[in-house]
Design a protein around this motif. Structure first.
Motif: not given
Length: 193
Positions: A3, A7, A9
């Motif tokens: 990633i 970000d 997740v």
């Protein structure tokens, strides 16, 4: 898993084992209730159950990380319930010069050992381990990750390793070494030419 820092997740874990499990996100700075420690931060995931982890990785937490079982881990991790979790730096992140240098190839090297002591690299023991082949002059980034129970000394015959990061953090002063001892849970990023 790969990633970019910042970000969000979301991982849905369905337990198809015959015993409980949980997933720990090793080296990531995430909310405590997502850390995957049974009986402390979450109930264990029982056989047949699904549990959802969801977290945002902070923008400063880029680097080489791992995930692995945190329930009956001596068995589950040595049997392969593990993996790499690479967090790329966000656009414009400040990094030490050596750590930020370009490289031509990347190799993730997950070290492990079985319940009776056999070493493995990416789930395979010698002679079944795969060779890493690059052209002379190419720069190779190796991400060592020790998921095992023992120290793994990593030595590349005839070439030094430039250690540029440890445990997911860029080193302000990279250093050269011949043999790198990687303790359980540690991660090192090295550049080899």
């Amino acid at each position: 898993i790969r990633i970019t820092a910042g970000d969000t997740v979301r991982v849905n874990v369905t337990n198809n084992l015959l015993e409980s499990t949980a997933i720990h996100w090793h080296g990531l700075i995430i909310p405590n209730d997502q850390d995957g420690v049974p009986y402390l931060t979450q109930p264990p995931i029982k056989p047949g159950e699904t549990y959802t982890y969801e977290f945002t990785v902070p923008e400063h937490n880029f680097g080489s990380h791992m995930y692995h079982s945190h329930h009956n881990a001596a068995k589950q991790v040595t049997m392969g319930l593990l993996g790499a979790f690479i967090v790329e730096p966000p656009e414009g992140a400040e990094r030490p010069e050596e750590a930020a240098k370009d490289y031509d190839h990347e190799y993730i090297c997950i070290l492990n050992d079985g319940p009776i002591g056999g070493y493995s690299i990416n789930g395979k023991s010698f002679p079944s381990t795969e060779a890493v082949t690059v052209k002379k002059g190419d720069r190779l980034l190796v991400r060592y990750m020790n998921e095992g129970l023992m120290i793994h000394p990593m030595h590349l015959h005839g070439m030094p390793q430039l250690v540029v990061a440890q445990d997911g953090w860029d080193l302000p002063m990279p250093y050269w070494c011949d043999t790198l001892n990687i303790a359980p849970g540690q991660r090192f990023d090295v550049i080899v030419e």
